[in-house]
Design a protein around this motif. Structure first.
Motif, PDB file in Angstrom:
ATOM      1  N   UNK A  13       0.843  -1.199   0.000  1.00 59.59           N
ATOM      2  CA  UNK A  13       0.000   0.000   0.000  1.00 59.59           C
ATOM      3  C   UNK A  13       0.874   1.243   0.000  1.00 59.59           C
ATOM      4  N   UNK A  14       1.712   1.360  -1.022  1.00 59.27           N
ATOM      5  CA  UNK A  14       2.598   2.524  -1.121  1.00 59.27           C
ATOM      6  C   UNK A  14       1.993   3.526  -2.082  1.00 59.27           C
ATOM      7  N   UNK A  15       2.108   4.767  -1.737  1.00 59.77           N
ATOM      8  CA  UNK A  15       1.607   5.811  -2.616  1.00 59.77           C
ATOM      9  C   UNK A  15       0.840   6.865  -1.864  1.00 59.77           C
ATOM     10  N   UNK A  16       0.510   7.920  -2.559  1.00 55.25           N
ATOM     11  CA  UNK A  16      -0.251   9.018  -1.991  1.00 55.25           C
ATOM     12  C   UNK A  16      -1.523   9.193  -2.787  1.00 55.25           C
ATOM     13  N   UNK A  17      -2.623   9.564  -2.215  1.00 53.60           N
ATOM     14  CA  UNK A  17      -2.839   9.599  -0.770  1.00 53.60           C
ATOM     15  C   UNK A  17      -2.899   8.191  -0.184  1.00 53.60           C
ATOM     16  N   UNK A  18      -2.513   8.095   1.066  1.00 55.08           N
ATOM     17  CA  UNK A  18      -2.359   6.788   1.702  1.00 55.08           C
ATOM     18  C   UNK A  18      -3.662   5.997   1.759  1.00 55.08           C
ATOM     19  N   UNK A  19      -4.778   6.649   2.050  1.00 55.11           N
ATOM     20  CA  UNK A  19      -6.055   5.940   2.122  1.00 55.11           C
ATOM     21  C   UNK A  19      -6.424   5.300   0.798  1.00 55.11           C
ATOM     22  N   UNK A  20      -6.201   6.009  -0.286  1.00 55.09           N
ATOM     23  CA  UNK A  20      -6.492   5.464  -1.613  1.00 55.09           C
ATOM     24  C   UNK A  20      -5.550   4.308  -1.932  1.00 55.09           C
ATOM     25  N   UNK A  21      -4.288   4.442  -1.558  1.00 55.51           N
ATOM     26  CA  UNK A  21      -3.320   3.374  -1.811  1.00 55.51           C
ATOM     27  C   UNK A  21      -3.700   2.099  -1.061  1.00 55.51           C
ATOM     28  N   UNK A  22      -4.189   2.233   0.165  1.00 58.88           N
ATOM     29  CA  UNK A  22      -4.618   1.060   0.941  1.00 58.88           C
ATOM     30  C   UNK A  22      -5.817   0.411   0.275  1.00 58.88           C
ATOM     31  N   UNK A  23      -6.810   1.208  -0.136  1.00 60.21           N
ATOM     32  CA  UNK A  23      -8.006   0.663  -0.788  1.00 60.21           C
ATOM     33  C   UNK A  23      -7.656  -0.049  -2.088  1.00 60.21           C
ATOM     34  N   UNK A  24      -6.775   0.542  -2.900  1.00 60.08           N
ATOM     35  CA  UNK A  24      -6.381  -0.065  -4.172  1.00 60.08           C
ATOM     36  C   UNK A  24      -5.657  -1.383  -3.919  1.00 60.08           C
ATOM     37  N   UNK A  25      -4.753  -1.410  -2.931  1.00 57.33           N
ATOM     38  CA  UNK A  25      -4.027  -2.647  -2.612  1.00 57.33           C
ATOM     39  C   UNK A  25      -4.988  -3.737  -2.148  1.00 57.33           C
ATOM     40  N   UNK A  26      -6.014  -3.373  -1.376  1.00 56.42           N
ATOM     41  CA  UNK A  26      -6.986  -4.372  -0.926  1.00 56.42           C
ATOM     42  C   UNK A  26      -7.786  -4.916  -2.112  1.00 56.42           C
ATOM     43  N   UNK A  27      -8.214  -4.038  -3.026  1.00 55.03           N
ATOM     44  CA  UNK A  27      -9.017  -4.479  -4.168  1.00 55.03           C
ATOM     45  C   UNK A  27      -8.214  -5.332  -5.134  1.00 55.03           C
ATOM     46  N   UNK A  28      -6.910  -5.062  -5.262  1.00 57.10           N
ATOM     47  CA  UNK A  28      -6.071  -5.860  -6.156  1.00 57.10           C
ATOM     48  C   UNK A  28      -5.808  -7.252  -5.576  1.00 57.10           C
ATOM     49  N   UNK A  29      -5.704  -7.343  -4.249  1.00 58.08           N
ATOM     50  CA  UNK A  29      -5.425  -8.615  -3.597  1.00 58.08           C
ATOM     51  C   UNK A  29      -6.659  -9.513  -3.554  1.00 58.08           C
ATOM     52  N   UNK A  30      -7.741  -8.994  -3.056  1.00 57.07           N
ATOM     53  CA  UNK A  30      -9.014  -9.721  -2.933  1.00 57.07           C
ATOM     54  C   UNK A  30     -10.116  -8.799  -3.418  1.00 57.07           C
ATOM     55  N   UNK A  31     -10.785  -9.134  -4.482  1.00 59.51           N
ATOM     56  CA  UNK A  31     -11.910  -8.298  -4.884  1.00 59.51           C
ATOM     57  C   UNK A  31     -12.914  -8.203  -3.738  1.00 59.51           C
ATOM     58  N   UNK A  32     -13.423  -7.003  -3.470  1.00 58.47           N
ATOM     59  CA  UNK A  32     -14.326  -6.835  -2.324  1.00 58.47           C
ATOM     60  C   UNK A  32     -15.574  -7.707  -2.421  1.00 58.47           C
ATOM     61  N   UNK A  33     -15.969  -8.220  -1.281  1.00 66.64           N
ATOM     62  CA  UNK A  33     -17.197  -9.007  -1.165  1.00 66.64           C
ATOM     63  C   UNK A  33     -18.017  -8.406  -0.039  1.00 66.64           C
ATOM     64  N   UNK A  34     -19.319  -8.514  -0.147  1.00 66.89           N
ATOM     65  CA  UNK A  34     -20.202  -7.958   0.870  1.00 66.89           C
ATOM     66  C   UNK A  34     -20.177  -8.738   2.167  1.00 66.89           C
ATOM     67  N   UNK A  35     -20.449  -8.035   3.260  1.00 70.47           N
ATOM     68  CA  UNK A  35     -20.525  -8.626   4.593  1.00 70.47           C
ATOM     69  C   UNK A  35     -21.462  -7.759   5.411  1.00 70.47           C
ATOM     70  N   UNK A  36     -22.614  -8.281   5.773  1.00 65.50           N
ATOM     71  CA  UNK A  36     -23.603  -7.474   6.486  1.00 65.50           C
ATOM     72  C   UNK A  36     -23.623  -7.740   7.986  1.00 65.50           C
ATOM     73  N   UNK A  37     -22.678  -8.464   8.517  1.00 66.73           N
ATOM     74  CA  UNK A  37     -22.690  -8.859   9.924  1.00 66.73           C
ATOM     75  C   UNK A  37     -22.444  -7.710  10.904  1.00 66.73           C
ATOM     76  N   UNK A  38     -21.656  -6.714  10.557  1.00 63.16           N
ATOM     77  CA  UNK A  38     -21.130  -5.771  11.526  1.00 63.16           C
ATOM     78  C   UNK A  38     -22.000  -4.555  11.820  1.00 63.16           C
ATOM     79  N   UNK A  39     -22.947  -4.206  10.993  1.00 64.13           N
ATOM     80  CA  UNK A  39     -23.632  -2.921  11.078  1.00 64.13           C
ATOM     81  C   UNK A  39     -24.248  -2.648  12.449  1.00 64.13           C
TER      82      UNK A  39
END
Length: 167
Positions: A105-131
């Motif tokens: 998760x390198x890059x600026x802005x850091x929040x976007x870099x973290x989100x991009x790294x997560x999406x590249x590793x595992x495509x997002x899946x829904x989870x409704x347990x926590x709300x």
């Protein structure tokens, strides 16, 4: 073992950078998730309860009355992106990435870099347990803000074991 580890209070870590609480009033790293509450951009009476699970990056985003977010279909919505950005401000990019177990998760802005790294590793899946749990914790935190300043103990915080023998 350090003094704070032996005490009955939790160590308070100052924010990495100051945050504005209007958009994301509540953000925490807890229960194996980055989770929090994000204000609606269009309705002052609506908030979104958003979360991203560590390791799997499963996400959830719904309104305070359990209606699903319209933007969370197959990728992170703007509420989850705001949550990640605010978590980076609150805890720092390194701590957020380490907690979520995000690599590269390198890059600026850091929040976007973290989100991009997560999406590249595992495509997002829904989870409704926590709300419900996240929103309940947020409401509990709001209740503490309404208390008058005092040094007396709070009854709900009296769960620590007593050193006094009970006869």
């Amino acid at each position: 073992m350090s003094d704070w580890e032996r005490s009955s209070t939790a160590r308070v870590i100052p924010p990495a950078r100051p945050r504005k609480l209007a958009k994301v009033p509540f953000v925490e790293l807890a229960d194996g998730r980055l989770q929090g509450v994000v204000s609606s951009g269009s309705d002052i009476g609506r908030v979104y309860v958003s979360s991203v699970a560590a390791t799997t990056y499963a996400y959830a985003c719904s309104t305070n009355n359990n209606r699903p977010c319209g933007g969370a279909h197959g990728s992170y919505c703007k509420h989850i992106m705001a949550l990640i950005s605010e978590a980076v401000l609150q805890y720092g990019a390194e701590r957020v990435a380490r907690y979520l177990r995000v690599e590269g998760a390198d890059g600026e802005p850091a929040g976007l870099a973290i989100a991009v790294a997560m999406m590249e590793t595992h495509p997002p899946q829904g989870d409704t347990q926590a709300a419900a749990v996240v929103f309940s914790r947020f409401l509990r935190h709001l209740a503490y803000l309404e208390l008058a300043p005092a040094t007396a103990p709070l009854p709900e915080m009296q769960w620590f074991p007593s050193t006094r023998a009970v006869a």
